[in-house]
Design an enzyme around this catalytic site. Sequence first.
Site, mmCIF file in Angstrom:
data_model
loop_
_atom_site.group_PDB
_atom_site.id
_atom_site.type_symbol
_atom_site.label_atom_id
_atom_site.label_comp_id
_atom_site.label_asym_id
_atom_site.label_seq_id
_atom_site.Cartn_x
_atom_site.Cartn_y
_atom_site.Cartn_z
ATOM 1 N N LYS A 9 0.983 -1.189 -0.068
ATOM 2 C CA LYS A 9 0.121 -0.119 0.127
ATOM 3 C C LYS A 9 0.378 0.994 -0.101
ATOM 4 C CE LYS A 9 -3.815 -2.130 2.785
ATOM 5 N NZ LYS A 9 -4.953 -2.052 3.380
ATOM 6 N N TYR A 49 -12.190 -2.757 -2.582
ATOM 7 C CA TYR A 49 -12.803 -2.256 -1.593
ATOM 8 C C TYR A 49 -14.700 -2.366 -1.499
ATOM 9 C CZ TYR A 49 -7.747 -2.205 0.368
ATOM 10 O OH TYR A 49 -6.785 -1.650 0.860
ATOM 11 N N PHE A 57 -15.458 4.364 7.474
ATOM 12 C CA PHE A 57 -13.806 4.502 7.534
ATOM 13 C C PHE A 57 -14.035 4.928 5.918
ATOM 14 C CE2 PHE A 57 -14.302 -0.260 7.418
ATOM 15 C CZ PHE A 57 -13.719 -0.640 6.953
ATOM 16 N N THR A 91 -5.129 -7.125 11.261
ATOM 17 C CA THR A 91 -5.377 -5.771 10.456
ATOM 18 C C THR A 91 -4.936 -4.834 11.045
ATOM 19 O OG1 THR A 91 -7.641 -6.911 9.643
ATOM 20 C CG2 THR A 91 -7.254 -4.756 9.178
ATOM 21 N N ASN A 112 -1.882 -0.197 7.142
ATOM 22 C CA ASN A 112 -1.037 -1.500 7.475
ATOM 23 C C ASN A 112 -0.577 -1.948 6.707
ATOM 24 O OD1 ASN A 112 -2.984 -2.261 6.284
ATOM 25 N ND2 ASN A 112 -4.267 -3.256 7.772
ATOM 26 N N HIS A 115 -2.166 -5.356 1.425
ATOM 27 C CA HIS A 115 -3.387 -5.904 1.831
ATOM 28 C C HIS A 115 -2.733 -7.372 1.559
ATOM 29 C CE1 HIS A 115 -7.107 -7.189 0.308
ATOM 30 N NE2 HIS A 115 -6.900 -7.642 -0.635
ATOM 31 N N GLU A 126 -10.348 -10.461 -6.967
ATOM 32 C CA GLU A 126 -9.094 -9.245 -6.397
ATOM 33 C C GLU A 126 -7.338 -9.293 -7.857
ATOM 34 O OE1 GLU A 126 -7.984 -9.244 -2.547
ATOM 35 O OE2 GLU A 126 -9.348 -8.996 -2.135
HETATM 36 P P1 CMP Z 1 -6.892 -4.232 4.232
HETATM 37 O O1 CMP Z 1 -6.504 -5.313 4.636
HETATM 38 O O2 CMP Z 1 -6.916 -3.483 2.867
HETATM 39 O O3 CMP Z 1 -8.629 -4.448 3.808
HETATM 40 C C1 CMP Z 1 -9.321 -3.009 4.101
HETATM 41 C C2 CMP Z 1 -8.934 -2.459 4.644
HETATM 42 O O4 CMP Z 1 -9.508 -0.778 4.897
HETATM 43 C C3 CMP Z 1 -7.813 -3.048 5.447
HETATM 44 O O5 CMP Z 1 -6.823 -3.196 5.368
HETATM 45 C C4 CMP Z 1 -7.218 -1.135 6.200
HETATM 46 O O6 CMP Z 1 -6.596 -0.549 6.034
HETATM 47 C C5 CMP Z 1 -9.205 -0.476 6.070
HETATM 48 N N1 CMP Z 1 -9.624 -0.627 7.746
HETATM 49 C C6 CMP Z 1 -10.308 -1.396 7.894
HETATM 50 N N2 CMP Z 1 -10.551 -1.395 8.810
HETATM 51 C C7 CMP Z 1 -10.875 -0.048 9.457
HETATM 52 C C8 CMP Z 1 -11.121 0.544 9.731
HETATM 53 N N3 CMP Z 1 -12.099 0.130 11.621
HETATM 54 N N4 CMP Z 1 -11.194 2.170 10.165
HETATM 55 C C9 CMP Z 1 -10.169 2.062 8.820
HETATM 56 N N5 CMP Z 1 -9.481 1.534 8.336
HETATM 57 C C10 CMP Z 1 -9.419 0.221 8.075
#
Ligand code: CMP
Length: 153
Positions: A9, A49, A57, A91, A112, A115, A126
């Site tokens: 990311k 997404y 969020f 996550t 994070n 993905h 995906e």
């Molecule tokens: P990812 O595994 O890419 O899947 C969805 C993404 O949304 C996740 O990683 C985070 O980057 C983001 N994400 C998931 N939960 C939250 C949350 N509660 N608040 C903000 N971002 C989130």
Amino acid sequence: MERTFVMFKPDCLERGLLGRILSRFEEKGLRLVAMKMLRVTPDLAKQHYAEHVTKPFYPDLEQFITASPVVATVFSGPEVIRVVREMLGATSGLKAASGTIRGDYSASRQMNLVHASDSPESAAREMAIYFKPAEILQWTPSLAGWLQAPSEV
Ligand code: CMP
């Protein structure tokens, strides 16, 4: 051999962690079979997404994921979907166990770093969003025979 979609990311590229995190997958013995650098557009973010678009969020997530380039990849290996998810950790980097990628490098729920697909269905969906079938290569590294026994692949 299973395949999974893994996306490095914008925070990963901005922080100069791409090489270090990619190395962890290489060192594990996962096989890189596709790779491209791109910028995720708002439309692409909504497609990727789709399950999160209605969540509170999502606007922040879209802003984040479109802010800088990403590197999209596909890895293959036995049980690679589960293996990569376990290497990433929970996550949120605040909850991910030490020793996992997020546990070691992230202190954020949103930022994070990486993905990865969570199921065979997500992986197929995906991969198809980011790659044409011909962009996903079939190859056998010379060392493959030292990474798994023939009966394991
Ligand atoms: P990812 O595994 O890419 O899947 C969805 C993404 O949304 C996740 O990683 C985070 O980057 C983001 N994400 C998931 N939960 C939250 C949350 N509660 N608040 C903000 N971002 C989130």
